[in-house]
Design a protein around this motif. Structure first.
Motif, short mmCIF file in Angstrom:
data_model
loop_
_atom_site.label_atom_id
_atom_site.label_comp_id
_atom_site.label_asym_id
_atom_site.label_seq_id
_atom_site.Cartn_x
_atom_site.Cartn_y
_atom_site.Cartn_z
N VAL A 1 0.92 -7.03 5.42
CA VAL A 1 0.67 -6.14 4.37
C VAL A 1 1.83 -4.59 4.54
CG1 VAL A 1 -0.81 -4.14 3.63
CG2 VAL A 1 -1.51 -6.23 4.42
N THR A 2 2.62 -4.39 3.67
CA THR A 2 3.59 -3.40 3.81
C THR A 2 3.08 -2.11 3.28
OG1 THR A 2 5.50 -4.93 3.40
CG2 THR A 2 5.98 -2.77 2.90
N VAL A 3 3.44 -0.99 4.42
CA VAL A 3 2.75 0.31 3.82
C VAL A 3 3.89 1.27 3.76
CG1 VAL A 3 1.47 2.28 4.86
CG2 VAL A 3 0.57 0.00 5.11
N ALA A 4 3.87 1.88 2.70
CA ALA A 4 4.89 3.08 2.39
C ALA A 4 4.11 4.42 2.47
CB ALA A 4 5.58 2.79 1.04
N VAL B 1 9.18 11.75 -0.02
CA VAL B 1 9.10 10.39 -0.63
C VAL B 1 7.85 10.58 -1.54
CG1 VAL B 1 8.15 8.08 -0.20
CG2 VAL B 1 9.59 9.23 1.44
N PRO B 2 8.02 10.04 -2.96
CA PRO B 2 9.38 9.88 -3.48
C PRO B 2 10.39 10.90 -3.51
CG PRO B 2 7.71 10.23 -5.36
CD PRO B 2 7.16 10.33 -3.81
N ALA B 3 11.65 10.53 -3.56
CA ALA B 3 12.86 11.54 -3.36
C ALA B 3 12.60 12.62 -4.23
CB ALA B 3 14.05 10.86 -3.80
N PRO B 4 12.80 13.80 -3.95
CA PRO B 4 12.58 15.17 -4.56
C PRO B 4 13.42 15.42 -5.73
CG PRO B 4 12.83 15.73 -2.31
CD PRO B 4 13.10 14.03 -2.27
N THR B 5 13.09 16.17 -6.97
CA THR B 5 14.07 16.66 -7.66
C THR B 5 14.25 18.22 -7.61
OG1 THR B 5 12.41 17.04 -9.18
CG2 THR B 5 13.52 14.88 -9.42
N TYR B 6 15.24 18.81 -8.08
CA TYR B 6 15.87 20.16 -7.60
C TYR B 6 15.59 20.96 -8.86
CZ TYR B 6 16.87 17.55 -3.25
OH TYR B 6 16.95 16.79 -2.15
N VAL C 1 -2.55 9.87 8.32
CA VAL C 1 -1.24 9.19 8.24
C VAL C 1 -0.28 10.02 8.64
CG1 VAL C 1 0.21 8.36 6.32
CG2 VAL C 1 -2.42 7.86 6.57
N THR C 2 0.62 9.50 9.35
CA THR C 2 1.95 10.17 9.55
C THR C 2 3.13 9.16 9.12
OG1 THR C 2 2.18 9.08 11.77
CG2 THR C 2 1.08 11.06 11.71
N ARG C 3 4.45 9.74 9.07
CA ARG C 3 5.46 9.00 8.69
C ARG C 3 5.86 7.64 9.59
NH1 ARG C 3 9.55 14.18 7.54
NH2 ARG C 3 7.79 15.46 6.39
N ALA C 4 5.27 7.88 10.79
CA ALA C 4 5.42 6.77 11.59
C ALA C 4 4.48 5.52 11.28
CB ALA C 4 5.13 7.17 13.25
N HIS C 5 3.65 5.71 10.44
CA HIS C 5 2.82 4.44 9.95
C HIS C 5 3.43 3.60 8.90
CE1 HIS C 5 -0.99 7.02 11.43
NE2 HIS C 5 -1.11 5.73 12.02
N ALA C 6 4.78 4.14 8.55
CA ALA C 6 5.11 3.23 7.48
C ALA C 6 5.81 2.04 8.14
CB ALA C 6 6.32 3.79 6.75
N GLY C 7 5.71 0.89 7.48
CA GLY C 7 6.08 -0.38 7.97
C GLY C 7 5.20 -1.84 7.52
N THR C 8 5.42 -2.79 8.10
CA THR C 8 4.74 -4.01 8.06
C THR C 8 3.68 -4.27 8.89
OG1 THR C 8 6.75 -4.70 6.53
CG2 THR C 8 5.02 -6.23 7.46
N TYR C 9 2.40 -4.53 8.44
CA TYR C 9 1.34 -4.88 9.23
C TYR C 9 0.84 -6.27 9.06
CZ TYR C 9 0.88 0.29 9.88
OH TYR C 9 1.19 1.54 10.31
N GLN C 10 0.36 -6.99 10.16
CA GLN C 10 -0.13 -8.25 9.89
C GLN C 10 -1.61 -8.15 10.25
OE1 GLN C 10 0.20 -11.91 12.72
NE2 GLN C 10 1.97 -12.15 11.55
N ARG D 1 1.00 -1.30 0.03
CA ARG D 1 0.01 -0.13 0.00
C ARG D 1 1.09 1.31 -0.25
NH1 ARG D 1 -4.96 -1.84 2.19
NH2 ARG D 1 -5.22 -3.91 2.08
N ARG D 2 0.48 2.33 -0.56
CA ARG D 2 1.15 3.73 -0.82
C ARG D 2 -0.03 4.51 0.08
NH1 ARG D 2 3.72 4.91 -6.23
NH2 ARG D 2 1.61 4.87 -6.67
N TRP D 3 0.47 5.19 1.19
CA TRP D 3 -0.36 6.13 1.99
C TRP D 3 0.36 7.71 1.69
CZ3 TRP D 3 -1.54 3.71 7.29
CH2 TRP D 3 -2.42 2.60 6.85
#
Length: 696
Positions: free
Chosen positions: A602-605, A638-643, A579-588, A527-529
């Motif tokens: 389920v892997t959340v990015a 995220v994703p990595a910025p361009t400049y 959603v916060t950045r701390a939510h990233a990770g793997t959920y069962q 998943r992508r949040w």
């Protein structure tokens, strides 16, 4: 008389002849003293003398040029000037008696020709740093020694040349080697030719038509940015960036996808040109994206290979959802799918794959519902296929022994293989998936009751009402046989027992229960949040009774079996956090009902827009003239910025390959100003700035 002076070298001297007898001294005078005449023109020369003793002297005029004497033979002549033909001077002589001492006066004459044309050679567009001769031609001018040619760039004199003691008429060329810079762009190059006949004549001047310098720079090929993988039928953005371009406003940018022109929108910032376009490929396969930047006579092109894919599709024409096979024939469970890359198709039932390439004999066991999955690198598409197996049609009745009930062989309206049922026929039954027909409620064999009673167990017919089992293994009352229950066995059945005295009918509802399962379709494993949106980790499970689903993050110390957060079917539902950045990770996620449980990770990015843009000046913010420094830009995202950068206009700037930093070499005052860095990704952009001191 002495030799003629320098001013008389183009026309021969006039020779004055004095004849007669005289006593004393007298003077011979020619007028004009110096004659200036254009080639092809003429001049009148008057010759006179002073009083002569005895007044018996005769005055005459001699010249190698054709002359017209004055009226009555007077010492007056009209001399034509030769056409561009220099004549060597000859000494003058005077015929006189020995007693006479003349004082002759020479009458020199010179001829001139104005420049016919003054022309500058054309100058093509030049790249910064190129050298080119600027050449000016002056055609047919005389006397050449009196000519001065001047080359200028704007108000600046590049070269002035004169021709010393050159004789006669000639065409001349004056050149200057110029190495161009950006400052030369748009400057006019001029050429001025001056023919000075002073003090005895006028000053003539002519100028060439000016030539305007065109200077350009295109030092680097375009930087082309586009996704390497695209899905056919979708729209994606691509950009083409040209740095160090000059003049930036004259840069022409074109883009093409497989030589098909694309619409381009270009913007200019300093010496950087950025062009953007949309990509919407309609067909899958390898494609080439090109971007060309052109200025003057130079063009640079960047190319990028794109791969256009197509998600798998299983059309009904290639994979019918309902199929009827006849027992004893040969059939293959084939499904055709489309997609790029070409998908692989696997069909299975109850999690077990079955062969689908070669035809195989049709038996009752092949009836049922199959799940066919078409998969390629982009994903999976599924289609359910229901197979029904027909039996042969049997018309009429077969009779048993006297007094025994009839053996039913009649068709009830559908060509399905009828199962056999036992006398134990409850109106409602619950069967568990995977158990036998004989379990949890007994066998499904039927022995009719009545008078007269049967002599032996007699099978009865079963006709489906709303939902019929697709694989019915027949049994008899005398020798019941069990088989595995599937979900397709659920539904309403009509049980019919027949003998010669009548028919008994009963409707039976069968419910099939089974343990939970969590699949990709209802519970995707990735998943992508987006930061700040509601955190919803929904997972849909299958099972009967309907399972309860809970999800918890692994590694936070909680027992996933007892978790109730971020999704599931808990009742009442909890408030959904953002959603916060701390939510990233793997959920069962765990689905549970009375028959068991199923677990799926389920892997959340978590993605978020650029933040924390910082600029640093290295090695130090204190910059001296002539030194170098680097402005480095960093940001989170995220994703990595361009400049991208907005910079003071200066020629000594160089951007890094990843655009995260800009380097200044040999700092000058032109490098003072605000250095602005903008970090961007698909969720937004954020800018930061730093003021540069430049060279002090």
């Amino acid at each position: 008389m002495g030799a003629p002076g320098p001013a008389t070298r183009l026309l021969p001297p006039l020779v004055l002849a004095l004849a007669g007898v005289a006593r004393g001294t007298f003077t011979v005078v020619a007028w004009p003293r110096v004659a200036v005449v254009a080639f092809g023109g003429s001049v009148t020369v008057n010759c006179s003398r002073s009083a002569c003793p005895g007044d018996n002297a005769t005055l005459g005029l001699e010249t190698p040029l054709p002359a017209t004497p004055g009226a009555g033979g007077a010492p007056l002549a009209k001399l034509p000037a030769p056409e561009r033909v220099p004549v060597e001077p000859r000494p003058c002589h005077l015929l006189r008696p020995a007693a006479v001492t003349p004082r002759p006066t020479p009458a020199p004459a010179s001829s001139s020709t104005l420049p016919e044309r003054v022309e500058l050679e054309p100058v093509p567009a030049l790249a910064v740093g190129d050298s080119r001769n600027l050449t000016c031609h002056v055609l047919e001018v005389a006397p050449v020694r009196n000519l001065t040619v001047t080359l200028r760039r704007g108000a600046e004199t590049l070269r002035t040349e004169s021709f010393g003691d050159a004789e006669g008429s000639a065409s001349v060329a004056v050149s200057h080697l110029l190495t161009v810079t950006r400052g030369d762009h748009g400057q006019d190059v001029t050429c001025h030719a001056e023919l000075s006949l002073r003090p005895h004549g006028p000053l003539f001047a002519r100028a060439a038509v000016p030539v305007t310098l065109s200077v350009f720079a295109l030092p680097e090929p375009p930087q082309l940015q586009a996704p390497a993988i695209l899905e056919a039928g979708t729209v994606a953005n691509a950009s083409c960036r040209i740095t160090g371009a000059f003049p930036a406003g004259d840069i022409r940018v074109t883009a093409a996808l497989d030589q098909e022109p694309l619409n381009v929108t270009a913007t200019v910032a300093g010496d950087t040109v950025t062009a953007s376009t949309e990509l919407s490929p309609r067909s899958p396969g390898p494609r080439e994206l090109s971007c060309t930047a052109a200025v003057a006579t130079v063009a640079r092109t960047a190319r990028r290979q794109l791969h256009v894919y197509h998600l798998p599709e299983i059309p009904a024409s290639g994979c019918p959802g309902n199929r009827t096979w006849v027992r004893g024939t040969r059939e293959a469970l084939s499904c055709r799918a489309t997609g790029n890359p070409a998908p692989t198709v696997v069909c299975g039932r109850d999690g077990v794959a079955v062969a689908s390439a070669e035809p195989e004999p049709v038996t009752r066991s092949r009836a049922g519902t199959y799940l066919c999955n078409a998969t390629n690198a982009l994903g999976t598409r599924s289609r359910r296929v229901t197979v029904r197996v027909e039996c042969e049609w049997h018309r009429g009745r077969r009779r048993g022994a006297a007094g025994s009930p009839s053996v039913a062989a009649e068709v009830t309206g559908r060509p399905l293989c009828p199962p056999k049922m036992s006398p134990r026929c409850p109106r409602r039954g619950v069967r568990h998936g995977g158990s036998g027909w004989r379990g949890s409620g007994g066998s499904w064999s039927v022995a009719p009751t009545g008078t007269p009673g049967p002599a032996r167990a007699v099978p009865a017919t079963v006709a489906p009402a709303t939902v019929a089992p697709t694989t019915a293994a027949p049994t008899t009352a005398g020798s019941p046989r069990g088989r595995v229950v599937t979900r397709a066995d659920g539904g309403r059945y009509v049980c019919r027992a027949t003998n010669r005295h009548g028919v008994a009918v009963r409707s039976v509802v069968v419910t099939v229960e089974y343990q939970p399962s969590l699949g990709e379709r209802g519970c995707p494993e990735r998943r992508r949040w987006l930061e700040g949106t509601p955190a919803e980790l929904g997972c849909a499970a299958t099972g009967n009774p309907p399972p309860r689903v809970t999800c918890a993050k692994l590694g936070d110390g909680r027992d996933p079996a007892n978790a109730t957060e971020l999704g599931g079917s808990q009742d009442p539902p909890q408030a959904t956090p953002n959603v916060t950045r701390a939510h990233a990770g793997t959920y069962q996620c765990r689905a549970t009902n009375a028959h068991g449980s199923a677990v799926r990770n389920v892997t959340v990015a978590v993605e978020y827009g650029p933040a924390g843009v910082t600029l640093r000046v290295l090695p130090s913010a204190n910059v001296t003239r002539g030194s170098g420094f680097t402005v480095d830009c960093g940001a989170e995202g995220v994703p990595a910025p361009t400049y991208t950068w907005a910079l003071p206009p200066a020629p000594n700037l160089r951007l890094a390959a990843d655009n995260r930093s800009v380097t200044v070499t040999g700092a000058t005052t032109a490098n003072r100003g605000v250095y602005t860095c903008t970090a961007s990704n698909r969720h937004g952009r954020r800018a930061g700035e730093r003021r540069g001191a430049g060279g002090r």
